[in-house]
Design a protein around this motif. Sequence first.
Motif, PDB file in Angstrom:
ATOM      1  N   ARG A 170      55.430  56.082  54.590  1.00 19.37           N
ATOM      2  CA  ARG A 170      55.351  55.906  56.050  1.00 19.37           C
ATOM      3  C   ARG A 170      54.121  56.562  56.633  1.00 19.37           C
ATOM      4  NH1 ARG A 170      60.763  55.845  59.488  1.00 19.37           N
ATOM      5  NH2 ARG A 170      61.939  54.447  58.150  1.00 19.37           N
ATOM      6  N   ALA A 173      51.199  54.329  55.883  1.00 24.83           N
ATOM      7  CA  ALA A 173      51.182  53.125  56.727  1.00 24.83           C
ATOM      8  C   ALA A 173      50.712  53.479  58.136  1.00 24.83           C
ATOM      9  CB  ALA A 173      52.573  52.487  56.767  1.00 24.83           C
ATOM     10  N   LEU A 174      51.238  54.577  58.662  1.00 22.32           N
ATOM     11  CA  LEU A 174      50.874  54.978  60.022  1.00 22.32           C
ATOM     12  C   LEU A 174      49.388  55.320  60.102  1.00 22.32           C
ATOM     13  CD1 LEU A 174      51.652  55.605  62.897  1.00 22.32           C
ATOM     14  CD2 LEU A 174      52.411  57.864  62.179  1.00 22.32           C
ATOM     15  N   GLU A 177      47.427  52.148  60.152  1.00 24.64           N
ATOM     16  CA  GLU A 177      47.584  51.428  61.425  1.00 24.64           C
ATOM     17  C   GLU A 177      46.820  52.115  62.555  1.00 24.64           C
ATOM     18  OE1 GLU A 177      51.619  50.243  62.251  1.00 24.64           O
ATOM     19  OE2 GLU A 177      51.872  49.393  60.251  1.00 24.64           O
ATOM     20  N   MET A 178      46.832  53.443  62.554  1.00 28.93           N
ATOM     21  CA  MET A 178      46.084  54.157  63.589  1.00 28.93           C
ATOM     22  C   MET A 178      44.592  53.879  63.457  1.00 28.93           C
ATOM     23  SD  MET A 178      48.234  57.708  63.708  1.00 28.93           S
ATOM     24  CE  MET A 178      46.727  58.653  63.739  1.00 28.93           C
ATOM     25  N   ARG A 181      43.941  50.343  64.752  1.00 29.06           N
ATOM     26  CA  ARG A 181      44.024  50.202  66.208  1.00 29.06           C
ATOM     27  C   ARG A 181      42.843  50.895  66.871  1.00 29.06           C
ATOM     28  NH1 ARG A 181      49.216  49.241  68.211  1.00 29.06           N
ATOM     29  NH2 ARG A 181      48.271  49.558  70.247  1.00 29.06           N
ATOM     30  N   GLU A 191      54.066  43.834  59.674  1.00 27.47           N
ATOM     31  CA  GLU A 191      54.413  45.216  59.360  1.00 27.47           C
ATOM     32  C   GLU A 191      53.730  45.616  58.057  1.00 27.47           C
ATOM     33  OE1 GLU A 191      58.592  46.126  59.632  1.00 27.47           O
ATOM     34  OE2 GLU A 191      58.806  44.966  61.481  1.00 27.47           O
ATOM     35  N   THR A 192      52.877  46.613  58.142  1.00 24.73           N
ATOM     36  CA  THR A 192      52.134  47.073  56.969  1.00 24.73           C
ATOM     37  C   THR A 192      53.109  47.434  55.841  1.00 24.73           C
ATOM     38  OG1 THR A 192      50.491  47.992  58.451  1.00 24.73           O
ATOM     39  CG2 THR A 192      50.472  48.808  56.179  1.00 24.73           C
ATOM     40  N   GLN A 206      59.603  47.788  52.801  1.00 25.96           N
ATOM     41  CA  GLN A 206      59.215  48.478  54.030  1.00 25.96           C
ATOM     42  C   GLN A 206      58.839  49.909  53.675  1.00 25.96           C
ATOM     43  OE1 GLN A 206      62.810  47.604  56.245  1.00 25.96           O
ATOM     44  NE2 GLN A 206      61.615  46.427  57.720  1.00 25.96           N
TER      45      GLN A 206
ATOM     46  N   GLN B  67      65.747  43.615  46.261  1.00 20.98           N
ATOM     47  CA  GLN B  67      66.022  44.356  47.497  1.00 20.98           C
ATOM     48  C   GLN B  67      67.423  44.054  48.021  1.00 20.98           C
ATOM     49  OE1 GLN B  67      62.990  43.916  50.560  1.00 20.98           O
ATOM     50  NE2 GLN B  67      64.487  44.295  52.182  1.00 20.98           N
ATOM     51  N   LEU B 174      48.065  52.739  72.629  1.00 20.35           N
ATOM     52  CA  LEU B 174      47.927  53.291  71.279  1.00 20.35           C
ATOM     53  C   LEU B 174      48.479  54.708  71.219  1.00 20.35           C
ATOM     54  CD1 LEU B 174      46.954  53.044  68.416  1.00 20.35           C
ATOM     55  CD2 LEU B 174      44.652  53.658  69.169  1.00 20.35           C
ATOM     56  N   MET B 178      51.443  55.824  68.758  1.00 23.24           N
ATOM     57  CA  MET B 178      51.260  56.861  67.745  1.00 23.24           C
ATOM     58  C   MET B 178      52.325  57.940  67.885  1.00 23.24           C
ATOM     59  SD  MET B 178      47.105  57.064  67.672  1.00 23.24           S
ATOM     60  CE  MET B 178      47.177  58.844  67.657  1.00 23.24           C
ATOM     61  N   ARG B 181      55.609  56.504  66.543  1.00 20.72           N
ATOM     62  CA  ARG B 181      55.664  56.391  65.086  1.00 20.72           C
ATOM     63  C   ARG B 181      55.755  57.773  64.439  1.00 20.72           C
ATOM     64  NH1 ARG B 181      53.501  51.582  63.007  1.00 20.72           N
ATOM     65  NH2 ARG B 181      53.818  52.557  60.984  1.00 20.72           N
ATOM     66  N   GLN B 187      58.994  51.013  63.678  1.00 23.42           N
ATOM     67  CA  GLN B 187      57.977  50.135  64.243  1.00 23.42           C
ATOM     68  C   GLN B 187      58.199  50.165  65.742  1.00 23.42           C
ATOM     69  OE1 GLN B 187      55.559  48.076  63.074  1.00 23.42           O
ATOM     70  NE2 GLN B 187      55.872  48.717  60.958  1.00 23.42           N
TER      71      GLN B 187
END
Lengths: 362, 362
Positions: A170, A173-174, A177-178, A181, A191-192, A206, B67, B174, B178, B181, B187
């Motif tokens: 996680r 991924a965050l 994504e940051m 963005r 969703e990454t 996920q 899964q 953003l 952030m 998250r 998400q």
Amino acid sequence: MQHPPLNVFSRRRSLVQKKISRWGVDGILLADICNIRYLSGFTGSEGLLLASPEGVRLLVDGRYTAQARREVCGIPVFEFADRLEGVEQAAAKMRLQKIGFEPLHMNVSDHDRLIRRLKNVNLIPLGEELRMLRARKDAAEIVLMKKAAAIAARAASGLAEALRPGWTEREAALYLEMQARQGGAEQMAFETIVASGENGAFPHAQPSCRKIRHGDFVVVDFGVRYQGYCSDETCTFAIGELTRNQKNAYRAVKRAHDEAIAAIGAGAAAAEIDALARRTLGKKYSRYFVHGTGHGVGLEVHEAPRLAPTSKDVLQSGMAVTVEPGLYYPGLWGIRIEDTVVVKKNGCEMITSMSKDLITIE
Amino acid sequence: MQHPPLNVFSRRRSLVQKKISRWGVDGILLADICNIRYLSGFTGSEGLLLASPEGVRLLVDGRYTAQARREVCGIPVFEFADRLEGVEQAAAKMRLQKIGFEPLHMNVSDHDRLIRRLKNVNLIPLGEELRMLRARKDAAEIVLMKKAAAIAARAASGLAEALRPGWTEREAALYLEMQARQGGAEQMAFETIVASGENGAFPHAQPSCRKIRHGDFVVVDFGVRYQGYCSDETCTFAIGELTRNQKNAYRAVKRAHDEAIAAIGAGAAAAEIDALARRTLGKKYSRYFVHGTGHGVGLEVHEAPRLAPTSKDVLQSGMAVTVEPGLYYPGLWGIRIEDTVVVKKNGCEMITSMSKDLITIE
């Protein structure tokens, strides 16, 4: 903000309007919001577009009236209180009697209600006719897709530099994504996926709280949206030293990826590209490759054509498609290597830009 | 990670299975991925679920087999190569002859192909019967929705403290995302809206590069997803000193919001809650309120029931709904104030927790 030049939309509309009578209808009703955006520039989340050889109308609800009028040029915008009533009125004004529609984007409930409302009108499904509407990208689209891919690549490079064993999926991924963005992405395109170790064996995992550790493969499947257009790319990083089996498997996937890309060009059968990737993986690996080899990308992250065993699609120049062979060993690990390319007359051009040579993180 | 206790899913399935014969069918085919998750715990993005009074089966493609088997307890998981072939085989094994389906979640193309495949089987649309399947939340769901709302509120408080004139809408969105998250959101539940000044007049504006400045209202509509469950809330911040008109308008929206919430309780007509919000806004304002008053929230950010003028829904205890009156003055500004509440026998309980008193940012 740069936008596709306005005449792009009117050119796209003319091309479609010219085909309408060839499809055996006197008008079309579009509900797929990406098709609507493609033909009008409207960026809202809901609406309907009616087109005939004589004219085009955009129908929206009250939330979107002002926005649609600002965004759309050259076609009238009508506000409706009830969606299907809006279609009924517009179809009457446009004197439509045979209306083609998108059978994949009209649900059974709307279809039944429309049939009851539009008494003397025939509704004709135009599945194959409309499926490829957006498949061949024009120059304005390729510019936006490359921009999206460039933002994504910078974000992924940033992650590759920062990532250390001990991060959770996680967190990784965050971080990505940051970076994306802050680098100008409108949104992520999907969703990454960050799937490490045994989680990598789930193609659509996920991000979890699993900590990334030595000996892991980390599958990172990511895409950003830029002015509506998606990028789609997957890197698989190595964390520290891998086993010989892992290294051989990575090489096999990379070879399948490279061979498939080398075979892409206008006129190639999509199913043959898929088959080539499987043949290149060979007997030892191919049964662990549990999904298709690729798909179109554009305003949607999954769109036509399909590169899969049962696909009947033929690649045409301008199509933007992914090539993404992978291996999934339940309980152990997974690998996926994915790029997006634009089909050319001879060969193809890469849109995504991260190197797919094995990147090792210590 | 905490998950709903497994018997939650089997309890939900039993409740549905008991209703199947009452619906005049001998089985149901679900394609809505949220309905599937609700009844099985499967968190993938695609699948099909067949249920009869005797048994339930989950059908997935190769990407999701491992899964699904890990996530789902008490029902068998079948892998299909072709989706509709999978349905055909399962329906034959389960000896189904009248299969109910979700008419809003089956497209015309699939429907036509299924009819051709399933020769001696009738397909019966169960729109009304299935529409409310997830509307009344159980205790396990309310726990997750409150958790989502708490994460969202912390993120929004963080934004309210940090935000300064000169930030762009995108920077504000953003920052909030952030915070959310990092605070534990899986998400965002939807694309965060930050709409300042004249952009606030678009109810569904996308964050732009406009700089937030003195005298602006800033509409911030945000939600996070936690274990699949969404929060949904809107704050409208004031930047510096407002005009008297702006202050009066904010008070009017707040009053409409408060009155509507005060009227919510089991047995209330959804259309009456909507009408009350409009009556409270009064003649001066109500024509600038261009959307419905609210909607259900849960695994989807928009689900049943609907609080709108044409809604026939009646609120029942356990339903989680938004109340979100707003005003939109084209070219000038917008206001929206939104909370999510759970309907109780008498009254309702707030799920979202940011104060809706006017917050002024200097």
